[in-house]
Design a protein around this motif. Structure first.
Motif, short mmCIF file in Angstrom:
data_model
loop_
_atom_site.label_atom_id
_atom_site.label_comp_id
_atom_site.label_asym_id
_atom_site.label_seq_id
_atom_site.Cartn_x
_atom_site.Cartn_y
_atom_site.Cartn_z
N VAL A 76 11.45 -20.04 2.82
CA VAL A 76 12.04 -21.22 3.45
C VAL A 76 11.16 -21.71 4.60
CG1 VAL A 76 14.02 -22.03 4.79
CG2 VAL A 76 14.38 -20.66 2.74
N ILE A 77 10.66 -20.79 5.41
CA ILE A 77 9.82 -21.18 6.54
C ILE A 77 8.54 -21.87 6.05
CG2 ILE A 77 8.40 -20.27 8.41
CD1 ILE A 77 10.64 -18.20 8.87
N VAL A 78 7.91 -21.31 5.02
CA VAL A 78 6.68 -21.92 4.49
C VAL A 78 6.98 -23.31 3.93
CG1 VAL A 78 4.97 -21.73 2.64
CG2 VAL A 78 5.48 -19.76 4.07
N LEU A 79 8.09 -23.47 3.21
CA LEU A 79 8.45 -24.77 2.66
C LEU A 79 8.74 -25.79 3.75
CD1 LEU A 79 10.69 -23.66 -0.31
CD2 LEU A 79 8.51 -24.85 -0.48
N VAL A 80 9.47 -25.38 4.77
CA VAL A 80 9.82 -26.30 5.86
C VAL A 80 8.56 -26.74 6.61
CG1 VAL A 80 10.97 -26.43 8.10
CG2 VAL A 80 12.19 -25.53 6.13
N VAL A 81 7.68 -25.80 6.91
CA VAL A 81 6.45 -26.14 7.62
C VAL A 81 5.59 -27.09 6.78
CG1 VAL A 81 4.28 -25.20 8.50
CG2 VAL A 81 6.43 -24.10 9.08
N ALA A 82 5.50 -26.83 5.48
CA ALA A 82 4.72 -27.70 4.60
C ALA A 82 5.32 -29.11 4.53
CB ALA A 82 4.62 -27.09 3.21
N LEU A 83 6.63 -29.20 4.40
CA LEU A 83 7.26 -30.53 4.33
C LEU A 83 7.15 -31.28 5.65
CD1 LEU A 83 10.41 -29.85 2.14
CD2 LEU A 83 8.39 -31.19 1.55
N ARG A 84 7.24 -30.57 6.76
CA ARG A 84 7.08 -31.25 8.06
C ARG A 84 5.63 -31.72 8.24
NH1 ARG A 84 11.21 -30.62 12.17
NH2 ARG A 84 9.59 -31.22 13.61
N TYR A 85 4.67 -30.93 7.77
CA TYR A 85 3.26 -31.34 7.84
C TYR A 85 3.03 -32.60 7.00
CZ TYR A 85 -1.79 -31.22 7.17
OH TYR A 85 -3.11 -31.56 7.12
N VAL A 86 3.56 -32.60 5.79
CA VAL A 86 3.40 -33.77 4.92
C VAL A 86 4.17 -34.95 5.50
CG1 VAL A 86 3.89 -34.67 2.62
CG2 VAL A 86 2.97 -32.39 2.88
N GLY A 87 5.31 -34.69 6.12
CA GLY A 87 6.10 -35.76 6.73
C GLY A 87 5.37 -36.49 7.83
N ARG A 88 4.40 -35.86 8.46
CA ARG A 88 3.61 -36.51 9.51
C ARG A 88 2.46 -37.34 8.93
NH1 ARG A 88 3.89 -31.19 12.45
NH2 ARG A 88 5.70 -31.42 13.77
N ARG A 89 2.12 -37.11 7.67
CA ARG A 89 0.97 -37.78 7.08
C ARG A 89 1.32 -38.77 5.98
NH1 ARG A 89 -0.05 -34.02 9.95
NH2 ARG A 89 -2.04 -33.31 10.70
N VAL A 90 2.59 -38.81 5.60
CA VAL A 90 3.04 -39.67 4.50
C VAL A 90 4.23 -40.48 4.99
CG1 VAL A 90 3.99 -39.63 2.16
CG2 VAL A 90 2.26 -37.99 2.80
#
Length: 148
Positions: free
Chosen positions: A92-106
């Motif tokens: 869950v932590i890896v997924l949340v961090v990845a989605l937040r990272y993508v959320g800043r770039r998309v």
């Protein structure tokens, strides 16, 4: 060699069965917080794979999404999945961090188009967009230190 292949097959089968059970529980629960929690990981995995194929997502973000998806689906984790309650926490932590990272770039519309769950959950996960201020104003103010 046979033992390694058998172990990998059992791991993949076990992970697949646990994902199916989680999806079934998410489908059977009444609407509410418990249902959203049960649907969170499957919705994240679907969003990761949908965003991975989207041409509007930059290459670095796709790499991060691929890593998050493979980490979640692999049987090799920091915290083993068979540990009760906290076994899926690292996923869950890896997924949340990845989605937040993508959320800043998309653009947020791209993320919401890929999300299959409740949009309020993704909105809460991503937080406030950059540059948007709190309508109530700052929660704290700096205090000046006065010389005496």
């Amino acid at each position: 060699m046979v033992g390694w292949v058998l172990g990998t097959a059992v791991t993949v089968l076990g992970l697949g069965v646990s994902c199916l059970v989680l999806a079934l529980v998410a489908w059977l629960l009444p609407p509410g917080l418990a249902k959203e929690v049960a649907r969170f990981v499957p919705c994240c995995v679907r969003a990761v794979f949908a965003l991975r194929r989207d041409p509007r997502v930059p290459r670095r973000a796709r790499f991060v999404l691929a890593f998050a998806g493979l980490y979640t689906l692999s049987g090799i984790n920091v915290i083993p999945d068979f540990v009760p309650v906290i076994g899926l926490l690292d996923n869950v932590i890896v997924l949340v961090v990845a989605l937040r990272y993508v959320g800043r770039r998309v653009a947020r519309e791209v993320l919401f188009a890929a999300w299959s769950g409740n949009p309020a959950v993704l909105d809460r996960l991503l937080g406030r967009p950059r540059g948007q201020r709190d309508p109530d104003g700052p929660r704290w103010r700096r205090r000046r230190i006065r010389d005496r």
